[in-house]
Design a protein around this motif. Sequence first.
Motif, short mmCIF file in Angstrom:
data_model
loop_
_atom_site.label_atom_id
_atom_site.label_comp_id
_atom_site.label_asym_id
_atom_site.label_seq_id
_atom_site.Cartn_x
_atom_site.Cartn_y
_atom_site.Cartn_z
N THR A 153 0.86 -1.18 0.00
CA THR A 153 0.00 0.00 0.00
C THR A 153 0.90 1.23 0.00
O THR A 153 1.82 1.33 0.82
CB THR A 153 -0.91 0.03 1.23
N LEU A 154 0.68 2.13 -0.94
CA LEU A 154 1.42 3.38 -0.98
C LEU A 154 0.84 4.34 0.05
O LEU A 154 -0.39 4.54 0.10
CB LEU A 154 1.35 4.01 -2.37
N TYR A 158 1.53 7.37 15.07
CA TYR A 158 0.67 6.25 15.46
C TYR A 158 -0.10 5.70 14.26
O TYR A 158 -0.39 4.49 14.20
CB TYR A 158 -0.29 6.68 16.57
N LEU A 159 -0.44 6.58 13.29
CA LEU A 159 -1.13 6.11 12.09
C LEU A 159 -0.20 5.31 11.19
O LEU A 159 -0.55 4.23 10.71
CB LEU A 159 -1.72 7.30 11.31
N LEU A 160 1.01 5.82 10.94
CA LEU A 160 1.95 5.12 10.08
C LEU A 160 2.36 3.79 10.73
O LEU A 160 2.53 2.78 10.04
CB LEU A 160 3.17 5.98 9.80
N SER A 161 2.50 3.79 12.05
CA SER A 161 2.86 2.56 12.76
C SER A 161 1.80 1.48 12.56
O SER A 161 2.12 0.31 12.27
CB SER A 161 3.04 2.85 14.24
N SER A 162 0.53 1.84 12.68
CA SER A 162 -0.55 0.86 12.50
C SER A 162 -0.66 0.43 11.04
O SER A 162 -0.82 -0.75 10.74
CB SER A 162 -1.88 1.44 12.97
N ALA A 163 -0.59 1.42 10.12
CA ALA A 163 -0.66 1.08 8.70
C ALA A 163 0.48 0.15 8.33
O ALA A 163 0.31 -0.77 7.51
CB ALA A 163 -0.61 2.35 7.85
N GLY A 164 1.65 0.35 8.95
CA GLY A 164 2.83 -0.42 8.63
C GLY A 164 2.80 -1.85 9.12
O GLY A 164 3.76 -2.61 8.88
N GLN A 165 1.73 -2.25 9.80
CA GLN A 165 1.59 -3.66 10.15
C GLN A 165 1.31 -4.49 8.89
O GLN A 165 1.39 -5.72 8.91
CB GLN A 165 0.48 -3.83 11.18
N PRO A 206 2.53 -4.34 4.62
CA PRO A 206 3.64 -3.70 3.87
C PRO A 206 3.21 -2.37 3.26
O PRO A 206 2.25 -2.32 2.48
CB PRO A 206 3.97 -4.74 2.79
N VAL A 207 3.91 -1.29 3.62
CA VAL A 207 3.60 0.02 3.04
C VAL A 207 4.87 0.63 2.47
O VAL A 207 5.98 0.41 2.96
CB VAL A 207 2.97 0.98 4.08
N TRP A 208 4.68 1.40 1.40
CA TRP A 208 5.77 2.11 0.74
C TRP A 208 5.48 3.60 0.84
O TRP A 208 4.42 4.05 0.44
CB TRP A 208 5.87 1.70 -0.73
N LEU A 209 6.41 4.35 1.42
CA LEU A 209 6.19 5.76 1.68
C LEU A 209 6.69 6.63 0.54
O LEU A 209 7.84 6.50 0.09
CB LEU A 209 6.91 6.16 2.98
N LEU A 210 5.83 7.51 0.05
CA LEU A 210 6.22 8.58 -0.86
C LEU A 210 6.22 9.86 -0.05
O LEU A 210 5.16 10.31 0.41
CB LEU A 210 5.24 8.70 -2.03
N ASP A 211 7.39 10.45 0.15
CA ASP A 211 7.47 11.61 1.03
C ASP A 211 8.47 12.61 0.47
O ASP A 211 9.29 12.29 -0.39
CB ASP A 211 7.88 11.18 2.44
N HIS A 269 8.55 1.74 10.26
CA HIS A 269 7.18 1.36 9.93
C HIS A 269 6.96 1.07 8.45
O HIS A 269 5.82 0.79 8.05
CB HIS A 269 6.23 2.48 10.35
N ILE A 270 8.00 1.16 7.61
CA ILE A 270 7.78 1.09 6.17
C ILE A 270 8.64 0.00 5.54
O ILE A 270 9.70 -0.37 6.06
CB ILE A 270 8.08 2.44 5.48
N ALA A 271 8.16 -0.54 4.40
CA ALA A 271 8.92 -1.55 3.66
C ALA A 271 9.89 -0.90 2.68
O ALA A 271 10.86 -1.53 2.25
CB ALA A 271 7.95 -2.46 2.90
#
Length: 416
Positions: free
Chosen positions: A7-8, A20-27, A29-34, A44-46
Motif C-alpha cells: 500500500t502506498l 501512530y497512524l503510520l505505525s498501524s498502517a505499517g503492520q 507492507p507500506v511504501w512511503l512517498l514523502d 514502519h515502512i517496507a
Amino acid sequence: MTTDGLTLVVGSGVQRYREYLLSSAGQRPVWLLDATEPTWQRAHIAGHTVVPQRDAARMTPDVPALVAAAREVAAAHRVVGVMSYDETLVVATAHIAEELGLRGLTVAGAENCRNKTRTRRLLTGAGLVQPRYAHVTTAAEARVAATDFGWPVVVKPRGMGASIGVVRVPDAAAMDAAFTTAEEASRGGNPDYEGGVLVEEMLTGPEISIDGAVQDGGYQPLFIAHKSLGLEPYFEETGHLVSSDDPLLTDPALLDTLERAHRALGLQDGMTHTEIKFTDRGPAVVEVNARLGGDLIPYIGRLASGIDPARVAVDVAAGIPVRPVPTRKTSVGIRFCYPPEDGTVAAASLPGPGSLDGLVEAEQIVPAGAVLRLPPRGYANLCRYALLVCEADGPADCSDRLDAAQAAADVRLELG
C-alpha cells in the motif's frame, strides 16, 4: 482481494501527531512517498521514495512527480492500494489512484472536499442544511454579503484546514481585519486555493466530527468526537472527546446527512473526516475532509473504541471489506494547553499521569525556547504548549477530568 502487496502511503506528517497512524498502517507492507528522507518513519515502512515538493515553503506537492514515482514502484512491486492522511496530499493521492487503477477517491471527489467553495455549492445543490455563502475577493464585497446574510458571519480561506484563518466577524467594522486574516492565511498554503475568501452565514449549535470509511459509495462511521472551541473570534480547536457508545452513531438524521453529503461530493472509496454542527434547522455539514482527522482524534478514537483507523484505511485502500466494531466501551478526551499571551516558553508544569483521576497522558509538546503565537499570528502547533489525555466511564466525567488536568497545567513565558 488478498492482503499481500504494497500500500502506498503519500506523506507521513509530523511525528507527534501522525506516527501512530503510520505505525498501524505499517503492520501491512507500506511504501512511503514523502518529500524528505525518512527518519522515524523507517521503523514502519517496507520502502520509500523521496519526491521533493514543488514549493516546500507552501507545502505544495509536485503531483506529476508523485504519480511518476508511484508508477515506478508499481512497475517493481505489486501495489494494492494508496492512501494519505495529509490534507495537502489528498488530491495528489487521488491522481495516483486514477493513474494506477486503484480504489480511492477520484480526483474530482478529492477536489470537491479540498476546495471549500465547491463543497458548499455541491452540498447546497443536494438540499443539505448549509449556511448561505459567497466567495468574495475584497473586504467591501464581504461586507455586502454579510449584510445580506445577517451579522455575525464567518470568513474562511477556500483550501486550508485545522481552522486556520477562520474568523467570526460580529459587524461591518471588524470585516477589514477579518478579511485580511483569512485572505493572508490562504496564501500560506497551496496556491491553487489562494485568493479571496468564503463569507458564510454563522451557524450556531454544538459541533462534532466524524471519522468514517466509504466503500463502493457506502458510508460507515468509525467514531464521533465532540469538539471544544476557543480563542474567539477564531475557531481554534482546543480539545475533542470520543465515547465508543455515543448514541449519535445510530442517529437517523445524522446518518442520513452523512450519506447524502458523501454522495453529493462523489466519494466512492476512502476515509473522511466530516464536521457537523447541530443547528435549529438540523445537522449542517461544516466541511468534509478527504482524510482521517487531525489533532490526534483518530488516536483517542482508537483508545475509546478499540477501532484502529489506520488499519481500516489500509483495508479500504486495498478494497478489503471493513465492518469496524468497537471492542472497548469508554470515553477518552484530549485537551490542548495554550499560553495566555504570545511569548517564548521558559518552562512548563504539568500534572503527571496517574496523579489525577483518569489522567493517562500529559506531554509538553514544545521545548523550552519555543515561540508561541496565538491566532491570528499562529495556529495549532504554533500556539499549544502541552496536551492532556483523560479517560472515564462516560463523557461528563471525562470532561470534568480534562478540566481538572488543564487547571493543574501551567506555562511560564518570556515576553517580548
